[in-house]
Design an enzyme around this catalytic site. Structure first.
Site, PDB file in Angstrom:
ATOM      1  N   SER A 161       0.838  -1.215   0.000  1.00  0.00           N
ATOM      2  CA  SER A 161       0.000   0.000   0.000  1.00  0.00           C
ATOM      3  C   SER A 161       0.869   1.259   0.000  1.00  0.00           C
ATOM      4  O   SER A 161       0.494   2.275  -0.598  1.00  0.00           O
ATOM      5  CB  SER A 161      -0.968  -0.005   1.190  1.00  0.00           C
ATOM      6  OG  SER A 161      -0.274   0.131   2.407  1.00  0.00           O
ATOM      7  N   ASN A 162       2.029   1.199   0.645  1.00  0.00           N
ATOM      8  CA  ASN A 162       2.937   2.364   0.575  1.00  0.00           C
ATOM      9  C   ASN A 162       3.519   2.508  -0.825  1.00  0.00           C
ATOM     10  O   ASN A 162       3.673   3.626  -1.321  1.00  0.00           O
ATOM     11  CB  ASN A 162       4.050   2.244   1.622  1.00  0.00           C
ATOM     12  CG  ASN A 162       3.576   2.650   2.996  1.00  0.00           C
ATOM     13  OD1 ASN A 162       3.414   3.837   3.274  1.00  0.00           O
ATOM     14  ND2 ASN A 162       3.307   1.663   3.839  1.00  0.00           N
ATOM     15  N   ILE A 212      15.892  -8.184   7.362  1.00  0.00           N
ATOM     16  CA  ILE A 212      16.943  -7.286   7.857  1.00  0.00           C
ATOM     17  C   ILE A 212      18.090  -7.266   6.846  1.00  0.00           C
ATOM     18  O   ILE A 212      18.599  -8.322   6.442  1.00  0.00           O
ATOM     19  CB  ILE A 212      17.427  -7.745   9.247  1.00  0.00           C
ATOM     20  CG1 ILE A 212      16.281  -7.562  10.251  1.00  0.00           C
ATOM     21  CG2 ILE A 212      18.665  -6.965   9.689  1.00  0.00           C
ATOM     22  CD1 ILE A 212      16.515  -8.211  11.583  1.00  0.00           C
ATOM     23  N   LEU A 213      18.473  -6.080   6.429  1.00  0.00           N
ATOM     24  CA  LEU A 213      19.552  -5.957   5.441  1.00  0.00           C
ATOM     25  C   LEU A 213      20.907  -6.135   6.127  1.00  0.00           C
ATOM     26  O   LEU A 213      21.102  -5.692   7.268  1.00  0.00           O
ATOM     27  CB  LEU A 213      19.478  -4.592   4.760  1.00  0.00           C
ATOM     28  CG  LEU A 213      18.252  -4.400   3.867  1.00  0.00           C
ATOM     29  CD1 LEU A 213      18.033  -2.925   3.548  1.00  0.00           C
ATOM     30  CD2 LEU A 213      18.375  -5.206   2.578  1.00  0.00           C
ATOM     31  N   ASN A 269      13.500   3.978   5.236  1.00  0.00           N
ATOM     32  CA  ASN A 269      12.595   2.950   5.749  1.00  0.00           C
ATOM     33  C   ASN A 269      11.421   3.621   6.447  1.00  0.00           C
ATOM     34  O   ASN A 269      11.536   4.746   6.944  1.00  0.00           O
ATOM     35  CB  ASN A 269      13.325   2.047   6.753  1.00  0.00           C
ATOM     36  CG  ASN A 269      12.440   0.907   7.243  1.00  0.00           C
ATOM     37  OD1 ASN A 269      11.684   0.309   6.458  1.00  0.00           O
ATOM     38  ND2 ASN A 269      12.499   0.592   8.529  1.00  0.00           N
ATOM     39  N   HIS A 329       8.593   2.693   9.482  1.00  0.00           N
ATOM     40  CA  HIS A 329       8.379   1.726  10.566  1.00  0.00           C
ATOM     41  C   HIS A 329       7.137   2.128  11.356  1.00  0.00           C
ATOM     42  O   HIS A 329       6.978   3.307  11.711  1.00  0.00           O
ATOM     43  CB  HIS A 329       9.612   1.692  11.477  1.00  0.00           C
ATOM     44  CG  HIS A 329       9.464   0.693  12.582  1.00  0.00           C
ATOM     45  ND1 HIS A 329       9.609  -0.670  12.382  1.00  0.00           N
ATOM     46  CD2 HIS A 329       9.147   0.850  13.891  1.00  0.00           C
ATOM     47  CE1 HIS A 329       9.400  -1.298  13.524  1.00  0.00           C
ATOM     48  NE2 HIS A 329       9.116  -0.405  14.455  1.00  0.00           N
TER      49      HIS A 329
HETATM   50  C1  GAR Z   1       3.832  -0.704   6.738  1.00  0.00           C
HETATM   51  O1  GAR Z   1       2.831  -0.367   7.646  1.00  0.00           O
HETATM   52  C2  GAR Z   1       5.199  -0.465   7.312  1.00  0.00           C
HETATM   53  O2  GAR Z   1       5.228   0.511   8.301  1.00  0.00           O
HETATM   54  C3  GAR Z   1       5.553  -1.805   7.892  1.00  0.00           C
HETATM   55  O3  GAR Z   1       4.988  -2.747   7.032  1.00  0.00           O
HETATM   56  C4  GAR Z   1       3.811  -2.198   6.456  1.00  0.00           C
HETATM   57  C5  GAR Z   1       3.800  -2.525   4.991  1.00  0.00           C
HETATM   58  O4  GAR Z   1       2.589  -2.178   4.415  1.00  0.00           O
HETATM   59  N1  GAR Z   1       6.959  -1.960   7.981  1.00  0.00           N
HETATM   60  C6  GAR Z   1       7.580  -2.611   8.954  1.00  0.00           C
HETATM   61  O5  GAR Z   1       6.995  -3.177   9.847  1.00  0.00           O
HETATM   62  C7  GAR Z   1       9.089  -2.598   8.854  1.00  0.00           C
HETATM   63  N2  GAR Z   1       9.679  -2.961  10.089  1.00  0.00           N
HETATM   64  P1  GAR Z   1       2.458  -2.102   2.835  1.00  0.00           P
HETATM   65  O6  GAR Z   1       3.083  -3.376   2.257  1.00  0.00           O
HETATM   66  O7  GAR Z   1       0.959  -2.081   2.623  1.00  0.00           O
HETATM   67  O8  GAR Z   1       3.116  -0.870   2.381  1.00  0.00           O
END
Ligand code: GAR
Length: 213
Positions: A13-14, A92-93, A107, A109
């Site tokens: 979604s991002n 984790i990279l 990133n 988070h």
């Molecule tokens: C997002 O909410 C992001 O903050 C989180 O995964 C989701 C991905 O959503 N990231 C982490 O937890 C990283 N540690 P998306 O695939 O719909 O963009």
């Protein structure tokens, strides 16, 4: 125009918010590729619909984590990416990767870092009785969720909330602010120097933009 590569593992979604922001002109950059460590990630469908090439790197195809990251790094070099955006990339990279691309990896988070780094941030915040949660956008270094903070957004947690309510509230902020931060980077307004984030040449406060103490 900057070349952007987006790393995903799931829903995307991002990624979609970034695709839309490139299309509307909010981001003056081009998403040249999407990389996923999960062949079933729905974000790959989004990439295809937007005509963006995608590449899958699955851990089982490599002997070591290092070898997988090296293969991803070669691909990123081939794309000549200026910016690597982690958007729900749940892997984790390795330090070799983060050091190679230092200052070029962002990133997002789902917590108000340094609180709740790692996994299950929503559940942990709600179990602790927190009354607010949020999201953090930061540069990536070799410490997990530890790079310099660019921007945070807070949301309330109400007593009657289910976890889905809080997730929806945080994701709304993610979709609003990740494109904005990427736009800053693509306009050469945002930089990381010696592990610190600068916007328009000004050092950002420890908790990011707009959070002066
Ligand atoms: C997002 O909410 C992001 O903050 C989180 O995964 C989701 C991905 O959503 N990231 C982490 O937890 C990283 N540690 P998306 O695939 O719909 O963009």
């Amino acid at each position: 125009m900057k070349n952007i590569v987006v790393l995903i593992s799931g829903e995307g979604s991002n990624l979609q918010a970034m695709i839309d922001a490139c299309a509307s002109g909010q981001i003056s950059g081009k998403i040249c590729a999407v990389i996923s460590n999960n062949a079933d990630a729905y974000g790959l469908v989004r990439a295809k619909k937007a005509g963006i090439p995608s590449f899958v790197f699955e851990r089982k195809a490599y002997e070591t984590h290092q070898a997988m990251d090296q293969a991803i790094a070669y691909q990123i070099d081939a794309i000549e990416a200026d910016l690597i955006v982690l958007a729900g990339y749940m892997n984790i990279l390795t330090p070799a990767f983060t050091q190679r691309f230092a200052g070029k990896i962002l990133n997002i988070h789902p917590s108000l870092l340094p609180k709740y780094s790692g996994l299950d941030t929503y559940q942990r915040a709600m179990t602790d009785g927190e009354t607010e949660h949020g999201m953090t956008i930061h540069f990536v270094n070799e410490i997990v969720d530890g790079g310099s903070i660019i921007l945070q957004a807070k949301v309330p947690i109400f007593p009657e909330d289910e976890i889905e309510d809080v997730i929806a509230r945080v994701q709304e902020q993610e979709h609003r602010y990740y494109p904005l931060v990427i736009a800053w980077f693509c306009a050469d307004r945002l930089k990381e120097v010696d592990g610190k984030a600068y916007l328009d040449g000004k050092l950002l406060p420890p908790q990011g933009y707009g959070n002066e103490e």
